[in-house]
Design a protein around this motif. Structure first.
Motif, PDB file in Angstrom:
ATOM      1  N   VAL A  98       0.819  -1.212   0.000  1.00  0.00           N
ATOM      2  CA  VAL A  98       0.000   0.000   0.000  1.00  0.00           C
ATOM      3  C   VAL A  98       0.854   1.263   0.000  1.00  0.00           C
ATOM      4  CG1 VAL A  98      -1.774   1.242   1.305  1.00  0.00           C
ATOM      5  CG2 VAL A  98      -1.833  -1.227   1.194  1.00  0.00           C
ATOM      6  N   ARG A  99       2.059   1.195   0.540  1.00  0.00           N
ATOM      7  CA  ARG A  99       2.826   2.414   0.800  1.00  0.00           C
ATOM      8  C   ARG A  99       3.964   2.666  -0.180  1.00  0.00           C
ATOM      9  NH1 ARG A  99       3.037   2.559   7.397  1.00  0.00           N
ATOM     10  NH2 ARG A  99       0.781   2.596   7.677  1.00  0.00           N
ATOM     11  N   GLY A 100       3.761   2.334  -1.439  1.00  0.00           N
ATOM     12  CA  GLY A 100       4.710   2.725  -2.465  1.00  0.00           C
ATOM     13  C   GLY A 100       5.923   1.839  -2.645  1.00  0.00           C
ATOM     14  N   GLN A 101       5.938   0.652  -2.043  1.00  0.00           N
ATOM     15  CA  GLN A 101       7.087  -0.222  -2.219  1.00  0.00           C
ATOM     16  C   GLN A 101       7.088  -0.816  -3.630  1.00  0.00           C
ATOM     17  OE1 GLN A 101       4.847  -0.401   0.230  1.00  0.00           O
ATOM     18  NE2 GLN A 101       5.782  -0.882   2.196  1.00  0.00           N
ATOM     19  N   ARG A 102       8.265  -1.239  -4.076  1.00  0.00           N
ATOM     20  CA  ARG A 102       8.357  -1.836  -5.403  1.00  0.00           C
ATOM     21  C   ARG A 102       7.762  -3.238  -5.393  1.00  0.00           C
ATOM     22  NH1 ARG A 102      13.287  -1.787  -7.955  1.00  0.00           N
ATOM     23  NH2 ARG A 102      12.871  -3.740  -9.030  1.00  0.00           N
ATOM     24  N   THR A 103       7.202  -3.642  -6.541  1.00  0.00           N
ATOM     25  CA  THR A 103       6.603  -4.977  -6.632  1.00  0.00           C
ATOM     26  C   THR A 103       7.206  -5.802  -7.755  1.00  0.00           C
ATOM     27  OG1 THR A 103       4.859  -4.123  -8.057  1.00  0.00           O
ATOM     28  CG2 THR A 103       4.399  -4.252  -5.688  1.00  0.00           C
ATOM     29  N   HIS A 104       8.093  -5.210  -8.544  1.00  0.00           N
ATOM     30  CA  HIS A 104       8.718  -5.975  -9.625  1.00  0.00           C
ATOM     31  C   HIS A 104       9.500  -7.148  -9.024  1.00  0.00           C
ATOM     32  CE1 HIS A 104      10.452  -6.782 -13.536  1.00  0.00           C
ATOM     33  NE2 HIS A 104      11.659  -6.843 -12.973  1.00  0.00           N
ATOM     34  N   THR A 105      10.273  -6.863  -7.998  1.00  0.00           N
ATOM     35  CA  THR A 105      10.882  -7.912  -7.188  1.00  0.00           C
ATOM     36  C   THR A 105      10.406  -7.675  -5.765  1.00  0.00           C
ATOM     37  OG1 THR A 105      12.812  -6.557  -6.724  1.00  0.00           O
ATOM     38  CG2 THR A 105      12.950  -8.024  -8.621  1.00  0.00           C
ATOM     39  N   ASN A 106      10.537  -8.653  -4.931  1.00  0.00           N
ATOM     40  CA  ASN A 106      10.128  -8.561  -3.517  1.00  0.00           C
ATOM     41  C   ASN A 106       8.609  -8.451  -3.378  1.00  0.00           C
ATOM     42  OD1 ASN A 106      12.848  -8.643  -3.012  1.00  0.00           O
ATOM     43  ND2 ASN A 106      13.035  -6.444  -2.755  1.00  0.00           N
ATOM     44  N   ALA A 107       8.133  -7.919  -2.274  1.00  0.00           N
ATOM     45  CA  ALA A 107       6.698  -7.812  -1.939  1.00  0.00           C
ATOM     46  C   ALA A 107       6.045  -9.180  -1.772  1.00  0.00           C
ATOM     47  CB  ALA A 107       5.945  -6.995  -2.987  1.00  0.00           C
ATOM     48  N   ARG A 108       6.835 -10.203  -1.431  1.00  0.00           N
ATOM     49  CA  ARG A 108       6.291 -11.557  -1.311  1.00  0.00           C
ATOM     50  C   ARG A 108       5.362 -11.718  -0.114  1.00  0.00           C
ATOM     51  NH1 ARG A 108       4.925 -13.405  -5.275  1.00  0.00           N
ATOM     52  NH2 ARG A 108       6.280 -12.689  -6.902  1.00  0.00           N
ATOM     53  N   THR A 109       5.537 -10.920   0.900  1.00  0.00           N
ATOM     54  CA  THR A 109       4.664 -11.029   2.070  1.00  0.00           C
ATOM     55  C   THR A 109       3.229 -10.694   1.675  1.00  0.00           C
ATOM     56  OG1 THR A 109       6.487 -10.367   3.482  1.00  0.00           O
ATOM     57  CG2 THR A 109       4.293 -10.251   4.436  1.00  0.00           C
ATOM     58  N   ARG A 110       3.049  -9.638   0.893  1.00  0.00           N
ATOM     59  CA  ARG A 110       1.714  -9.233   0.473  1.00  0.00           C
ATOM     60  C   ARG A 110       1.185 -10.062  -0.701  1.00  0.00           C
ATOM     61  NH1 ARG A 110      -1.912  -6.092   3.079  1.00  0.00           N
ATOM     62  NH2 ARG A 110      -2.658  -5.381   1.075  1.00  0.00           N
ATOM     63  N   LYS A 111       2.056 -10.392  -1.651  1.00  0.00           N
ATOM     64  CA  LYS A 111       1.603 -11.051  -2.873  1.00  0.00           C
ATOM     65  C   LYS A 111       1.450 -12.557  -2.731  1.00  0.00           C
ATOM     66  CE  LYS A 111       3.490  -9.508  -6.785  1.00  0.00           C
ATOM     67  NZ  LYS A 111       4.542  -9.032  -7.718  1.00  0.00           N
ATOM     68  N   GLY A 112       2.119 -13.158  -1.759  1.00  0.00           N
ATOM     69  CA  GLY A 112       2.059 -14.604  -1.591  1.00  0.00           C
ATOM     70  C   GLY A 112       3.192 -15.291  -2.322  1.00  0.00           C
ATOM     71  N   LYS A 113       3.142 -16.603  -2.329  1.00  0.00           N
ATOM     72  CA  LYS A 113       4.213 -17.396  -2.933  1.00  0.00           C
ATOM     73  C   LYS A 113       4.266 -17.141  -4.436  1.00  0.00           C
ATOM     74  CE  LYS A 113       6.045 -22.082  -2.711  1.00  0.00           C
ATOM     75  NZ  LYS A 113       7.408 -21.638  -2.741  1.00  0.00           N
ATOM     76  N   ALA A 114       5.490 -17.075  -4.984  1.00  0.00           N
ATOM     77  CA  ALA A 114       5.679 -16.826  -6.416  1.00  0.00           C
ATOM     78  C   ALA A 114       5.156 -18.003  -7.229  1.00  0.00           C
ATOM     79  CB  ALA A 114       7.150 -16.607  -6.716  1.00  0.00           C
ATOM     80  N   VAL A 115       4.449 -17.698  -8.310  1.00  0.00           N
ATOM     81  CA  VAL A 115       3.888 -18.726  -9.177  1.00  0.00           C
ATOM     82  C   VAL A 115       4.679 -18.738 -10.479  1.00  0.00           C
ATOM     83  CG1 VAL A 115       1.810 -19.502 -10.388  1.00  0.00           C
ATOM     84  CG2 VAL A 115       1.614 -18.350  -8.190  1.00  0.00           C
ATOM     85  N   ALA A 116       5.163 -19.901 -10.858  1.00  0.00           N
ATOM     86  CA  ALA A 116       5.930 -20.023 -12.094  1.00  0.00           C
ATOM     87  C   ALA A 116       5.005 -19.884 -13.299  1.00  0.00           C
ATOM     88  CB  ALA A 116       6.638 -21.359 -12.136  1.00  0.00           C
ATOM     89  N   ILE A 117       5.505 -19.243 -14.346  1.00  0.00           N
ATOM     90  CA  ILE A 117       4.713 -19.083 -15.562  1.00  0.00           C
ATOM     91  C   ILE A 117       5.029 -20.250 -16.487  1.00  0.00           C
ATOM     92  CG2 ILE A 117       4.275 -17.599 -17.555  1.00  0.00           C
ATOM     93  CD1 ILE A 117       5.246 -15.246 -15.791  1.00  0.00           C
ATOM     94  N   ALA A 118       4.014 -21.025 -16.855  1.00  0.00           N
ATOM     95  CA  ALA A 118       4.221 -22.229 -17.663  1.00  0.00           C
ATOM     96  C   ALA A 118       4.407 -21.870 -19.132  1.00  0.00           C
ATOM     97  CB  ALA A 118       3.037 -23.156 -17.510  1.00  0.00           C
ATOM     98  N   GLY A 119       5.259 -22.651 -19.831  1.00  0.00           N
ATOM     99  CA  GLY A 119       5.413 -22.502 -21.269  1.00  0.00           C
ATOM    100  C   GLY A 119       6.293 -21.353 -21.704  1.00  0.00           C
ATOM    101  N   LYS A 120       6.980 -20.698 -20.800  1.00  0.00           N
ATOM    102  CA  LYS A 120       7.841 -19.579 -21.171  1.00  0.00           C
ATOM    103  C   LYS A 120       9.237 -20.127 -21.445  1.00  0.00           C
ATOM    104  CE  LYS A 120       9.070 -14.937 -19.739  1.00  0.00           C
ATOM    105  NZ  LYS A 120       9.013 -13.942 -18.680  1.00  0.00           N
ATOM    106  N   LYS A 121       9.669 -20.074 -22.725  1.00  0.00           N
ATOM    107  CA  LYS A 121      10.970 -20.611 -23.097  1.00  0.00           C
ATOM    108  C   LYS A 121      11.779 -19.565 -23.830  1.00  0.00           C
ATOM    109  CE  LYS A 121       9.113 -25.246 -23.571  1.00  0.00           C
ATOM    110  NZ  LYS A 121       8.711 -26.278 -24.488  1.00  0.00           N
ATOM    111  N   LYS A 122      13.105 -19.727 -23.774  1.00  0.00           N
ATOM    112  CA  LYS A 122      13.990 -18.815 -24.483  1.00  0.00           C
ATOM    113  C   LYS A 122      13.916 -19.079 -25.986  1.00  0.00           C
ATOM    114  CE  LYS A 122      17.451 -17.680 -21.060  1.00  0.00           C
ATOM    115  NZ  LYS A 122      18.884 -17.743 -20.719  1.00  0.00           N
TER     116      LYS A 122
END
Length: 125
Positions: A98-122
């Motif tokens: 809520v208070r302007g923190q970055r969400t590109h990385t971090n913010a895991r406490t608020r956002k929850g566990k990171a979910v992998a994106i399926a089918g993303k390949k180089k």
């Protein structure tokens, strides 16, 4: 075991530390309560007399908003922001910082566990 504001205070801890178990009382408020009632720093909760416990209970009831009332007020403030639809309310609704923190990385406490994106390949050439 002393019971103040509906919370069981641990008996073997110092009074100033034990009061912090009450929601809404932190280090500075606990220190000021002990200062006001002239309770020594080294006094333990199990060494308090019934009269001292009663004085602490009355002081907290009269001067501070703690436990249920404070939790209710905080949740009502958040609900008001959400109902208004202001920026802070939207962030609460989406479960983001809520208070302007970055969400590109971090913010895991608020956002929850990171979910992998399926089918993303180089791409290889």
């Amino acid at each position: 075991m002393a019971r103040i504001a509906g919370v069981n205070i641990p008996t073997n801890k110092r009074v100033e530390i034990g009061l912090r178990y009450i929601y809404g009382i932190g280090p500075s408020k606990a220190h000021s309560i002990c200062k006001q009632l002239s309770i020594p720093d080294d006094r333990r909760v199990n060494q308090l007399s019934d009269d001292e416990i009663l004085k602490i209970r009355e002081l907290i009831d009269s001067e501070y908003q703690v436990e249920g009332d404070l939790r209710r007020e905080v949740s009502m403030n958040i609900k008001r922001l959400v109902d208004l639809g202001c920026y802070r309310g939207l962030r609460h609704r989406r479960g983001l910082p809520v208070r302007g923190q970055r969400t590109h990385t971090n913010a895991r406490t608020r956002k929850g566990k990171a979910v992998a994106i399926a089918g993303k390949k180089k791409v290889t050439r």
